[in-house]
Design an enzyme around this catalytic site. Structure first.
Site, PDB file in Angstrom:
ATOM      1  N   GLY A  47       0.788  -1.227   0.000  1.00 38.64           N
ATOM      2  CA  GLY A  47       0.000   0.000   0.000  1.00 38.64           C
ATOM      3  C   GLY A  47       0.815   1.269   0.000  1.00 38.64           C
ATOM      4  O   GLY A  47       0.265   2.369   0.177  1.00 38.64           O
ATOM      5  N   ASP A  73      -9.065   0.886 -15.665  1.00 30.74           N
ATOM      6  CA  ASP A  73      -9.082   1.451 -14.310  1.00 30.74           C
ATOM      7  C   ASP A  73      -8.260   2.713 -14.218  1.00 30.74           C
ATOM      8  O   ASP A  73      -8.306   3.416 -13.196  1.00 30.74           O
ATOM      9  CB  ASP A  73      -8.584   0.418 -13.291  1.00 30.74           C
ATOM     10  CG  ASP A  73      -7.202  -0.109 -13.618  1.00 30.74           C
ATOM     11  OD1 ASP A  73      -7.058  -0.745 -14.673  1.00 30.74           O
ATOM     12  OD2 ASP A  73      -6.262   0.114 -12.833  1.00 30.74           O
ATOM     13  N   ASN A  74      -7.505   3.044 -15.275  1.00 28.31           N
ATOM     14  CA  ASN A  74      -6.740   4.283 -15.312  1.00 28.31           C
ATOM     15  C   ASN A  74      -7.356   5.314 -16.250  1.00 28.31           C
ATOM     16  O   ASN A  74      -6.708   6.307 -16.580  1.00 28.31           O
ATOM     17  CB  ASN A  74      -5.297   4.002 -15.751  1.00 28.31           C
ATOM     18  CG  ASN A  74      -4.530   3.182 -14.739  1.00 28.31           C
ATOM     19  OD1 ASN A  74      -4.842   3.195 -13.555  1.00 28.31           O
ATOM     20  ND2 ASN A  74      -3.528   2.452 -15.199  1.00 28.31           N
ATOM     21  N   ARG A  93      -3.066  13.987  -3.975  1.00 37.51           N
ATOM     22  CA  ARG A  93      -3.544  14.251  -5.328  1.00 37.51           C
ATOM     23  C   ARG A  93      -4.880  14.971  -5.285  1.00 37.51           C
ATOM     24  O   ARG A  93      -5.699  14.732  -4.386  1.00 37.51           O
ATOM     25  CB  ARG A  93      -3.664  12.918  -6.065  1.00 37.51           C
ATOM     26  CG  ARG A  93      -3.922  13.022  -7.531  1.00 37.51           C
ATOM     27  CD  ARG A  93      -3.582  11.717  -8.217  1.00 37.51           C
ATOM     28  NE  ARG A  93      -4.447  10.609  -7.804  1.00 37.51           N
ATOM     29  CZ  ARG A  93      -4.314   9.379  -8.280  1.00 37.51           C
ATOM     30  NH1 ARG A  93      -3.329   9.092  -9.138  1.00 37.51           N
ATOM     31  NH2 ARG A  93      -5.128   8.428  -7.890  1.00 37.51           N
TER      32      ARG A  93
END
EC number: 2.7.7.-
Length: 499
Positions: free
Chosen positions: A130, A256-257, A180
């Site tokens: 992670g 997924d991007n 972000r």
């Protein structure tokens, strides 16, 4: 009139995604990094959020963003999604190393996700730790600013934290955190996961959420989901054209991007072209070249077909009718992309009017560049100084090409094209210099910043690049070295997904 700037403790959160049912995410407490320190801070993003830039100097700033202290108003969650990775469907992905802290409403009323990357293990980590490493967060931090400076929709970052924590990849590296910022982190895969699980009630809830918060102008459409799909298709076509025009290769265009809003999302093994190479593959893990530079537009369309499939149950009409509508929208993609690309290429060539021969003029220049290995960015920037007088030699531009006679032939056509629209060289140069950047985030420049930060905890090169890339079109005295083509060691840097 803008309101007073906020502190971290007074940021106005409205966490709409966290109010969706639990099946959309997992509640997640971020894991602090060991001995964090501020490596980079973006005052422009702070101002965008309504956050006082002086907050970066406050003693508790680093500790709060490192999750040592609670961030008032936040509700951290890891978002669920799935996706097609290198063409194969993966049933569950999700935020494996990031958490959505919450959504801040800025002074203008706009909504911004605060997404903390590298925040530790989540239910979606797939046996990973992670964490994010310093090198990848530096690259993402800088490329978000580079793309924003180029006028391309993108996520950005408020700040970057370095640490003393060891993270194991191909070698031992230092862990880092990136905060972000984006209007939304919804992805194509956010819809795919519920479609393939046959959870159509969740699928419908997500579509309603997306339209309400991010596409409110579609609320009154009779077939809102088809209208949504059409707008996402158009935004994606425009984004692909923008990438191609600046020579940007994403590297991991999995669904997924892919952002629902048409943002550049998830910077991993990206790269800007140095020498013009249409088949450039920036991800050394992409052995088949699926995500090569020249394949990006078609991959964008393929990814949209995956999204369209996921949205079919929500489109009005019988299944066959819904499929016909989705296919009709997909068929619009090629035209949308071609129109955006052609208009952008005319701007790069300094042309005001549209003429039938413009496509061939651009294509033939690109072929000359590919045959020669001419630098993509520098060639177009130098073209702004093209002297259109009949007796002009244009040696500075001519010398960029090995086959000078072939360039001379092309230059005659270009000169004639400029004469047709009575182009004035001085005015054209101003237009072209506002379109063709002087500075881009070349891989070797990012690597220089990474090495300084890794070896000496010297973050000065990050700051220098950040300032340069925020306005990549304006010539900066004394910054000529940042326009140079890569040295030998920087020509084939291996960039992978391992971050």
């Amino acid at each position: 009139m803008l309101s007073v700037m906020h502190t971290l403790d007074t940021l106005p959160f409205d966490n709409s995604y966290a109010r969706l049912p639990d099946g959309f995410y997992s509640r997640q407490v971020p894991m602090p990094l060991e001995k964090p320190r501020l490596a980079a801070f973006n005052p422009d993003v702070a101002t965008l959020l309504g956050l006082d830039p002086e907050e970066a100097l406050r003693p508790g700033f680093i500790g709060t963003l490192n999750s040592e202290y609670p961030l008032a108003g936040s509700q951290p969650i890891a978002m669920l999604y799935s996706g097609h990775q290198f063409g194969h469907y993966v049933p569950q992905l999700g935020d494996g190393r990031a958490v959505l802290l919450g959504e801040v409403i800025d002074p203008r009323g706009a909504r911004w996700d605060l997404h903390l990357k590298g925040a530790g293990e989540t239910p979606y980590s797939r046996s990973g730790d992670g964490r994010a490493v310093l090198r990848s967060t530096i690259r993402e931090y800088l490329c978000g600013e580079a793309m924003h400076g180029l006028g391309i929709p993108t996520t950005r970052a408020l700040c970057l934290l370095d640490s003393a924590e060891s993270v194991y990849r191909e070698k031992v590296e230092r862990g880092a955190l990136l905060l972000r910022v984006a209007p939304s982190h919804l992805r194509f895969g956010s819809f795919e996961v519920f479609y393939y699980r046959s959870q159509f009630h969740h699928l419908e809830r997500l579509a309603d959420y997306a339209i309400h918060h991010h596409f409110p102008h579609l609320q009154e459409e009779s077939d809102r989901v088809t209208a949504l799909f059409r707008e996402v298709t158009e935004r994606t076509a425009r984004l692909m054209a923008q990438w191609q025009l600046v020579g940007f290769a994403h590297g991991v265009m999995n669904t997924d991007n892919m952002s629902l809003l048409g943002l550049t999302l998830d910077y991993g093994p990206f790269g800007f072209l140095d020498a013009y190479e249409p088949g450039f593959v920036c991800n050394h893990s992409d052995h088949s070249g699926r995500y090569a530079f020249d394949r990006q537009p078609k991959i964008g369309q393929w990814n949209l077909s995956c999204l369209g499939q996921a949205l079919l149950p929500l489109m009005a009409g019988e299944p066959g009718e819904a499929a016909e509508k989705a296919n009709a929208v997909l068929e619009e993609y090629d035209g949308d992309f071609a129109a955006h690309y052609a208009a952008g290429m005319r701007r790069k060539l300094g042309l005001r009017d549209e003429r039938p021969e413009d496509g061939a003029l651009a294509t033939d220049l690109l072929k000359l560049m590919a045959d020669t290995g001419a630098d993509y960015t520098n060639t177009f920037r130098t073209l702004a100084h093209f002297d259109s007088r009949a007796d002009a030699r244009n040696d500075r531009l001519r010398d960029l090409f090995v086959d000078r006679e072939a360039f001379d032939t092309w230059a005659m056509r270009y000169r004639h094209r400029l004469q047709i629209e009575d182009s004035r060289d001085s005015e054209r140069a101003v237009r072209m210099n506002g379109t063709n950047p002087r500075y881009i985030l070349r891989n070797y420049l990012a690597q220089n910043a990474i090495e300084k930060a890794e070896q000496n905890r010297d973050y000065s090169e990050i700051e220098a690049l950040q300032m340069l890339l925020k306005d990549p079109f304006t010539e900066r005295p004394g910054m000529e070295s940042y326009t140079e083509e890569p040295p030998e060691w920087g020509q084939r840097l291996a960039i992978s997904c391992s971050s």
